[in-house]
Motif scaffolding. Structure first.
Motif, PDB file in Angstrom:
ATOM      1  N   ALA A  82      -6.537  25.329  -4.531  1.00  0.00           N
ATOM      2  CA  ALA A  82      -6.350  23.955  -4.070  1.00  0.00           C
ATOM      3  C   ALA A  82      -7.111  23.793  -2.761  1.00  0.00           C
ATOM      4  CB  ALA A  82      -4.875  23.644  -3.869  1.00  0.00           C
ATOM      5  N   VAL A  83      -7.946  22.773  -2.690  1.00  0.00           N
ATOM      6  CA  VAL A  83      -8.718  22.509  -1.474  1.00  0.00           C
ATOM      7  C   VAL A  83      -8.281  21.162  -0.903  1.00  0.00           C
ATOM      8  CG1 VAL A  83     -11.004  22.170  -0.468  1.00  0.00           C
ATOM      9  CG2 VAL A  83     -10.686  23.849  -2.309  1.00  0.00           C
ATOM     10  N   VAL A  84      -7.814  21.189   0.337  1.00  0.00           N
ATOM     11  CA  VAL A  84      -7.448  19.978   1.066  1.00  0.00           C
ATOM     12  C   VAL A  84      -8.549  19.722   2.089  1.00  0.00           C
ATOM     13  CG1 VAL A  84      -5.793  18.885   2.618  1.00  0.00           C
ATOM     14  CG2 VAL A  84      -4.987  20.409   0.792  1.00  0.00           C
ATOM     15  N   THR A  85      -9.228  18.592   1.947  1.00  0.00           N
ATOM     16  CA  THR A  85     -10.286  18.224   2.888  1.00  0.00           C
ATOM     17  C   THR A  85      -9.832  17.033   3.712  1.00  0.00           C
ATOM     18  OG1 THR A  85     -11.974  18.943   1.291  1.00  0.00           O
ATOM     19  CG2 THR A  85     -12.711  17.569   3.149  1.00  0.00           C
ATOM     20  N   MET A  86      -9.718  17.233   5.015  1.00  0.00           N
ATOM     21  CA  MET A  86      -9.429  16.102   5.898  1.00  0.00           C
ATOM     22  C   MET A  86     -10.682  15.238   5.944  1.00  0.00           C
ATOM     23  SD  MET A  86      -7.165  17.870   8.922  1.00  0.00           S
ATOM     24  CE  MET A  86      -8.205  19.331   9.099  1.00  0.00           C
ATOM     25  N   ASN A  87     -10.529  13.961   5.614  1.00  0.00           N
ATOM     26  CA  ASN A  87     -11.691  13.118   5.344  1.00  0.00           C
ATOM     27  C   ASN A  87     -11.546  11.757   6.000  1.00  0.00           C
ATOM     28  OD1 ASN A  87     -14.195  12.537   3.994  1.00  0.00           O
ATOM     29  ND2 ASN A  87     -13.057  11.320   2.508  1.00  0.00           N
ATOM     30  N   TYR A  88     -11.321  11.763   7.310  1.00  0.00           N
ATOM     31  CA  TYR A  88     -11.231  10.501   8.039  1.00  0.00           C
ATOM     32  C   TYR A  88     -12.028  10.638   9.324  1.00  0.00           C
ATOM     33  CZ  TYR A  88      -9.280   5.959   9.238  1.00  0.00           C
ATOM     34  OH  TYR A  88      -9.131   4.622   9.530  1.00  0.00           O
ATOM     35  N   MET A  89     -13.351  10.632   9.169  1.00  0.00           N
ATOM     36  CA  MET A  89     -14.233  10.886  10.300  1.00  0.00           C
ATOM     37  C   MET A  89     -14.329   9.707  11.260  1.00  0.00           C
ATOM     38  SD  MET A  89     -15.048  13.932  10.385  1.00  0.00           S
ATOM     39  CE  MET A  89     -16.318  13.852  11.652  1.00  0.00           C
ATOM     40  N   LYS A  90     -13.732   8.588  10.895  1.00  0.00           N
ATOM     41  CA  LYS A  90     -13.700   7.443  11.815  1.00  0.00           C
ATOM     42  C   LYS A  90     -13.086   7.847  13.149  1.00  0.00           C
ATOM     43  CE  LYS A  90     -11.816   2.741  12.186  1.00  0.00           C
ATOM     44  NZ  LYS A  90     -11.026   1.685  11.488  1.00  0.00           N
ATOM     45  N   ASN A  96     -10.941  13.033  12.101  1.00  0.00           N
ATOM     46  CA  ASN A  96      -9.800  13.668  11.432  1.00  0.00           C
ATOM     47  C   ASN A  96      -8.585  13.839  12.344  1.00  0.00           C
ATOM     48  OD1 ASN A  96     -11.171  13.934   8.967  1.00  0.00           O
ATOM     49  ND2 ASN A  96     -12.060  15.892   9.575  1.00  0.00           N
ATOM     50  N   ALA A  97      -8.408  12.895  13.264  1.00  0.00           N
ATOM     51  CA  ALA A  97      -7.211  12.923  14.109  1.00  0.00           C
ATOM     52  C   ALA A  97      -5.971  12.823  13.228  1.00  0.00           C
ATOM     53  CB  ALA A  97      -7.243  11.782  15.118  1.00  0.00           C
ATOM     54  N   ILE A  98      -4.915  13.521  13.635  1.00  0.00           N
ATOM     55  CA  ILE A  98      -3.706  13.584  12.821  1.00  0.00           C
ATOM     56  C   ILE A  98      -2.710  12.535  13.304  1.00  0.00           C
ATOM     57  CG2 ILE A  98      -1.842  15.056  11.968  1.00  0.00           C
ATOM     58  CD1 ILE A  98      -3.654  17.463  12.589  1.00  0.00           C
ATOM     59  N   ASP A  99      -2.669  11.423  12.601  1.00  0.00           N
ATOM     60  CA  ASP A  99      -1.672  10.387  12.875  1.00  0.00           C
ATOM     61  C   ASP A  99      -0.550  10.531  11.852  1.00  0.00           C
ATOM     62  OD1 ASP A  99      -2.840   9.471  10.537  1.00  0.00           O
ATOM     63  OD2 ASP A  99      -3.788   7.728  11.460  1.00  0.00           O
ATOM     64  N   GLU A 100       0.399   9.592  11.860  1.00  0.00           N
ATOM     65  CA  GLU A 100       1.547   9.730  10.956  1.00  0.00           C
ATOM     66  C   GLU A 100       1.133   9.667   9.490  1.00  0.00           C
ATOM     67  OE1 GLU A 100       5.473   8.485  11.524  1.00  0.00           O
ATOM     68  OE2 GLU A 100       5.182   7.832  13.591  1.00  0.00           O
ATOM     69  N   GLN A 101       0.128   8.852   9.179  1.00  0.00           N
ATOM     70  CA  GLN A 101      -0.304   8.766   7.792  1.00  0.00           C
ATOM     71  C   GLN A 101      -0.898  10.087   7.320  1.00  0.00           C
ATOM     72  OE1 GLN A 101      -3.040   5.581   6.834  1.00  0.00           O
ATOM     73  NE2 GLN A 101      -3.550   6.472   4.857  1.00  0.00           N
ATOM     74  N   MET A 102      -1.775  10.684   8.158  1.00  0.00           N
ATOM     75  CA  MET A 102      -2.346  11.966   7.755  1.00  0.00           C
ATOM     76  C   MET A 102      -1.266  13.036   7.699  1.00  0.00           C
ATOM     77  SD  MET A 102      -5.592  14.192   9.172  1.00  0.00           S
ATOM     78  CE  MET A 102      -6.842  13.086   8.515  1.00  0.00           C
ATOM     79  N   ALA A 103      -0.307  12.986   8.626  1.00  0.00           N
ATOM     80  CA  ALA A 103       0.794  13.951   8.590  1.00  0.00           C
ATOM     81  C   ALA A 103       1.589  13.813   7.290  1.00  0.00           C
ATOM     82  CB  ALA A 103       1.703  13.761   9.798  1.00  0.00           C
ATOM     83  N   ASP A 104       1.857  12.571   6.870  1.00  0.00           N
ATOM     84  CA  ASP A 104       2.561  12.337   5.605  1.00  0.00           C
ATOM     85  C   ASP A 104       1.772  12.921   4.438  1.00  0.00           C
ATOM     86  OD1 ASP A 104       4.805  11.008   6.605  1.00  0.00           O
ATOM     87  OD2 ASP A 104       3.847   9.028   6.488  1.00  0.00           O
ATOM     88  N   GLU A 105       0.465  12.693   4.456  1.00  0.00           N
ATOM     89  CA  GLU A 105      -0.377  13.182   3.369  1.00  0.00           C
ATOM     90  C   GLU A 105      -0.443  14.714   3.367  1.00  0.00           C
ATOM     91  OE1 GLU A 105      -4.155  11.203   3.042  1.00  0.00           O
ATOM     92  OE2 GLU A 105      -3.273   9.206   3.229  1.00  0.00           O
ATOM     93  N   LEU A 106      -0.504  15.309   4.560  1.00  0.00           N
ATOM     94  CA  LEU A 106      -0.512  16.769   4.641  1.00  0.00           C
ATOM     95  C   LEU A 106       0.802  17.349   4.116  1.00  0.00           C
ATOM     96  CD1 LEU A 106      -2.229  17.286   8.107  1.00  0.00           C
ATOM     97  CD2 LEU A 106      -3.086  18.145   5.917  1.00  0.00           C
ATOM     98  N   MET A 107       1.934  16.743   4.486  1.00  0.00           N
ATOM     99  CA  MET A 107       3.222  17.207   3.960  1.00  0.00           C
ATOM    100  C   MET A 107       3.228  17.133   2.438  1.00  0.00           C
ATOM    101  SD  MET A 107       6.336  15.982   6.472  1.00  0.00           S
ATOM    102  CE  MET A 107       5.998  14.237   6.354  1.00  0.00           C
ATOM    103  N   TYR A 108       2.693  16.050   1.914  1.00  0.00           N
ATOM    104  CA  TYR A 108       2.685  15.841   0.472  1.00  0.00           C
ATOM    105  C   TYR A 108       1.842  16.900  -0.252  1.00  0.00           C
ATOM    106  CZ  TYR A 108       1.444  13.708  -4.017  1.00  0.00           C
ATOM    107  OH  TYR A 108       1.217  13.490  -5.346  1.00  0.00           O
ATOM    108  N   VAL A 109       0.621  17.158   0.240  1.00  0.00           N
ATOM    109  CA  VAL A 109      -0.254  18.092  -0.472  1.00  0.00           C
ATOM    110  C   VAL A 109       0.201  19.538  -0.310  1.00  0.00           C
ATOM    111  CG1 VAL A 109      -2.262  16.566  -0.442  1.00  0.00           C
ATOM    112  CG2 VAL A 109      -1.940  18.197   1.434  1.00  0.00           C
ATOM    113  N   VAL A 110       0.794  19.880   0.827  1.00  0.00           N
ATOM    114  CA  VAL A 110       1.324  21.235   0.995  1.00  0.00           C
ATOM    115  C   VAL A 110       2.466  21.468   0.009  1.00  0.00           C
ATOM    116  CG1 VAL A 110       2.596  22.767   2.559  1.00  0.00           C
ATOM    117  CG2 VAL A 110       0.587  21.529   3.392  1.00  0.00           C
TER     118      VAL A 110
END
Length: 264
Positions: free
Chosen positions: A15-23, A26-40
């Motif tokens: 499984a490959v998780v690529t952080m993909n928000y270069m705007k 790839n800062a970790i806000d609540e949305q990315m944290a939610d997504e990371l929890m989900y994929v883990v």
């Protein structure tokens, strides 16, 4: 969950998780944290997944927190409450150590703030020779989060952890390897191929053995990790994020000037 800031793929047991928000690098806000929890969690419970790889882009693994967001809140006179975010990234940090599958982080470019925490949160880190690790929290008047202090004191000891946390100085790829943080250093061009070759080797290995090695290490070193995150990391970051120093640090960062801290 529909992923907006991550890309999640599974192939040949990896499984490959690529952080993909270069705007925002790839800062970790609540949305990315939610997504990371989900994929883990998804990777942990998927019988087809044998190993998990977490990566960013060539330019940046992760810039840490979304300082621009905090700056806007401060400018608007709003309250900055990080408790929800810190709790979520803490769950990600503990989840990576607790999960039964080997986790490999593949780091290129900048890993700052929580990006450092995430990079050292797996079981093996492979980094490109352009990688740079910066515990930048102190420059904003904050304390390390996402488990950084907990992990680093166990990996490199309290004195070196204090140095990196209190100075915020950058650590290059070779120093990270010398400190025992990185398993291997390679070129930017070869990072993906080296990472995936190692991931395939792990995926072909004795998974039950890996699972129980991780359990032994977790119980020996990290059994109180979640308690520490909840009872120490969250309240200390809460106090710092409510301070005038944090407001000054955040403004100085966005305004590209030296911060003038007052210790309050």
């Amino acid at each position: 969950m529909e992923l907006q800031k991550l890309i999640y793929t599974v192939e040949d047991g990896i499984a490959v998780v690529t952080m993909n928000y270069m705007k925002n690098l790839n800062a970790i806000d609540e949305q990315m944290a939610d997504e990371l929890m989900y994929v883990v969690d998804k990777a942990e419970h998927d019988p087809d997944v044998r190993v998990l790889v977490i990566k960013g882009s060539e330019k940046a693994f992760s810039a840490g927190g979304d300082i621009g967001y905090f700056y806007k809140l401060i400018q608007a006179g709003g309250e900055v409450n990080m408790d929800g975010l810190i709790s979520k990234v803490g769950s990600v940090a503990d989840g990576l150590k607790k999960m039964s599958k080997i986790v490999i982080t593949s780091v290129s470019g900048a890993a700052a703030g929580a990006g450092v925490s995430l990079s050292i949160g797996g079981d093996f880190m492979i980094c490109a020779d352009n990688a740079k690790f910066i515990l930048a929290f102190v420059n904003l008047g904050l304390v390390p989060d996402t488990g950084a202090t907990y992990l680093l004191t166990r990996l490199i000891g309290p004195n070196r952890t204090m140095e990196l946390a209190a100075t915020g100085r950058p650590v290059g790829a070779e120093e990270a390897k010398a400190l025992g943080l990185a398993y291997k250093v390679t070129t930017v061009e070869e990072l993906d191929s080296v990472t995936m070759a190692f991931a395939r080797k792990i995926a072909a290995g004795p998974l039950l053995s890996y699972k129980n090695i991780k359990k032994q290490i977790y119980d020996a070193m990290y059994v109180d990790y979640k308690k520490w995150l909840d009872e120490t990391e969250v309240p200390t970051q809460r106090e710092c994020s409510a301070s005038m120093d944090f407001q000054e640090g955040c403004k100085a960062f966005m305004e590209k000037r030296k911060a003038v801290f007052q210790g309050k």
